[in-house]
Design a protein around this motif. Structure first.
Motif, short mmCIF file in Angstrom:
data_model
loop_
_atom_site.label_atom_id
_atom_site.label_comp_id
_atom_site.label_asym_id
_atom_site.label_seq_id
_atom_site.Cartn_x
_atom_site.Cartn_y
_atom_site.Cartn_z
N GLY A 9 22.35 49.59 49.84
CA GLY A 9 20.94 49.79 49.54
C GLY A 9 20.01 49.19 50.58
O GLY A 9 18.94 49.74 50.86
N LYS A 10 20.41 48.08 51.17
CA LYS A 10 19.57 47.44 52.19
C LYS A 10 19.45 48.33 53.42
O LYS A 10 18.35 48.50 53.97
CB LYS A 10 20.17 46.09 52.56
CG LYS A 10 19.33 45.29 53.55
CD LYS A 10 19.95 43.93 53.81
CE LYS A 10 19.11 43.13 54.80
NZ LYS A 10 19.73 41.80 55.07
N ALA A 11 20.58 48.91 53.84
CA ALA A 11 20.55 49.80 55.00
C ALA A 11 19.69 51.03 54.72
O ALA A 11 18.95 51.50 55.59
CB ALA A 11 21.97 50.22 55.36
N GLU A 12 19.79 51.54 53.50
CA GLU A 12 18.98 52.71 53.14
C GLU A 12 17.50 52.39 53.13
O GLU A 12 16.68 53.15 53.66
CB GLU A 12 19.42 53.24 51.78
CG GLU A 12 18.65 54.48 51.36
CD GLU A 12 19.17 55.10 50.09
OE1 GLU A 12 18.66 56.17 49.71
OE2 GLU A 12 20.09 54.52 49.47
N ARG A 203 18.29 53.79 65.85
CA ARG A 203 18.87 52.46 65.67
C ARG A 203 18.85 52.05 64.21
O ARG A 203 19.78 51.40 63.72
CB ARG A 203 18.13 51.44 66.54
CG ARG A 203 18.39 51.61 68.04
CD ARG A 203 17.89 50.42 68.83
NE ARG A 203 16.44 50.34 68.80
CZ ARG A 203 15.64 50.97 69.64
NH1 ARG A 203 16.14 51.77 70.59
NH2 ARG A 203 14.33 50.83 69.57
N ALA A 204 17.80 52.47 63.49
CA ALA A 204 17.73 52.16 62.06
C ALA A 204 18.78 52.90 61.25
O ALA A 204 19.10 52.52 60.12
CB ALA A 204 16.33 52.48 61.52
N SER A 205 19.33 53.97 61.84
CA SER A 205 20.34 54.77 61.12
C SER A 205 21.76 54.25 61.31
O SER A 205 22.71 54.89 60.86
CB SER A 205 20.27 56.24 61.57
OG SER A 205 20.81 56.39 62.88
N MET A 206 21.91 53.11 61.96
CA MET A 206 23.26 52.58 62.20
C MET A 206 24.01 52.30 60.91
O MET A 206 25.24 52.25 60.90
CB MET A 206 23.18 51.30 63.06
CG MET A 206 22.67 51.55 64.47
SD MET A 206 23.71 52.73 65.38
CE MET A 206 22.84 52.81 66.94
N GLY A 207 23.29 52.10 59.81
CA GLY A 207 23.94 51.87 58.52
C GLY A 207 24.23 53.15 57.76
O GLY A 207 24.59 53.09 56.57
N PHE A 208 24.09 54.31 58.43
CA PHE A 208 24.35 55.60 57.80
C PHE A 208 25.73 56.08 58.18
O PHE A 208 26.09 56.09 59.37
CB PHE A 208 23.28 56.61 58.24
CG PHE A 208 23.38 57.95 57.57
CD1 PHE A 208 22.88 58.13 56.28
CD2 PHE A 208 23.94 59.04 58.22
CE1 PHE A 208 22.95 59.37 55.66
CE2 PHE A 208 24.01 60.28 57.61
CZ PHE A 208 23.52 60.44 56.32
N ARG A 209 26.50 56.52 57.21
CA ARG A 209 27.84 57.03 57.45
C ARG A 209 27.81 58.55 57.38
O ARG A 209 27.72 59.12 56.30
CB ARG A 209 28.81 56.45 56.42
CG ARG A 209 29.00 54.95 56.55
CD ARG A 209 29.70 54.37 55.35
NE ARG A 209 30.01 52.94 55.54
CZ ARG A 209 30.30 52.11 54.55
NH1 ARG A 209 30.33 52.56 53.29
NH2 ARG A 209 30.57 50.85 54.80
#
Length: 290
Positions: A9-12, A203-209
């Motif tokens: 949730g934090k990455a999102e 760069r903000a999307s690095m937590g997206f799989r």
């Protein structure tokens, strides 16, 4: 196959905040943003331009979203309705809920989206992976697409051995200090690195799989089934494929095709030569409405 999603949730939340900032900074003029339900998830689209006329539907490349087209929106929307799409399964404001297992599923997703938006005939513009989706859609759902503009599209020829190296070097270059990026962009042949706001979003999307199928090359029989007019813009220095071999293949297999190899441009064609891409889209649309 699993679905694309954020790792937590934090990455999102971090990405959603960056996305909204980017929309505010980059989108020119008014827009209507919609979340459209499909069997593969909710799809965010941004609509702008005149209320009537044949719409231009913009599909981004892999890892991108509707904002990759931000510099094209104003000139395209001056005379045409424009629908810019956050592809389900890519980092953006769309939310995937079911797996996309191949080109047939990607085609069905786009068909559901266009039907829900009440678009009986669209001019579809697809960049790289978005072009691969557009190709499968036109083959699987003939009649919905009035014409295709493919911007260094995936799926047209064998993947170059240097493509993944280009991707990796481009990704590393985005992490470099801003002052160094122009030199690095020239060195790796990727002008998209200079899109500061979009690189911050990336760069903000690095937590997206991302869990979407590979863009496999379409067979001769598949390309031969394309019935809508096709305009393929290819970067002369593309690291995705051999552009001259792709041009020859398209001329041999596709009944209604135009091909332009853009000099001194690579796979980052939309930022390498925006004028060539914009003029290509507008000339193709003009042929369809004349």
């Amino acid at each position: 196959m699993r679905i694309s999603e954020f790792k937590n949730g934090k990455a999102e939340a971090r990405y959603r905040a960056a996305y909204e900032r980017a929309v505010t900074q980059l989108w020119p003029g008014p827009r209507t943003s919609l979340d459209v339900p499909t069997g593969f998830g909710t799809t965010r689209v941004h609509r702008t331009g005149p209320a009537h006329g044949q719409p231009i539907v913009l599909l981004p490349g892999s890892g991108g979203n509707a904002l990759m087209w931000h510099s094209y929106i104003e000139p395209l929307a001056a005379r045409h309705p424009v629908i810019a799409v956050d592809t389900v399964g890519e980092p953006g404001a769309s939310v995937q809920t079911a797996p996309i297992n191949g080109g047939h599923d990607a085609a069905d997703w786009l068909e559901e989206l266009l039907a829900a938006l009440d678009v009986p005939a669209a001019h579809v513009v697809g960049c790289s992976y978005g072009g691969w989706i557009a190709l499968h859609h036109q083959i699987r759902h003939p009649g919905r697409t009035a014409g295709l503009t493919l911007v260094d599209s995936a799926g047209l020829g064998d993947l170059s051995r240097g493509f993944y190296r280009w991707l990796i070097l481009g990704g590393l270059a985005t992490m470099a200090p801003r002052a160094l990026r122009p030199r690095l962009a020239r060195a790796v042949g990727n002008s998209a690195i200079l899109e500061t706001e979009l690189m911050a979003l990336m760069r903000a999307s690095m937590g997206f799989r991302r869990r979407l199928p590979l863009a496999a090359t379409l067979g001769d029989g598949e390309l031969g089934r394309l019935s809508a007019p096709v305009f393929a813009l290819l970067g002369e220095r593309s690291t995705l494929h051999d552009s001259r071999a792709v041009s020859e293949r398209l001329h041999r297999l596709v009944p209604a095709v135009r091909v332009e190899i853009v000099p001194d441009a690579g796979h980052s064609l939309p930022t390498d030569d925006p004028a060539a891409v914009l003029n290509g889209i507008l000339s193709m649309v003009a042929r369809q409405v004349s």
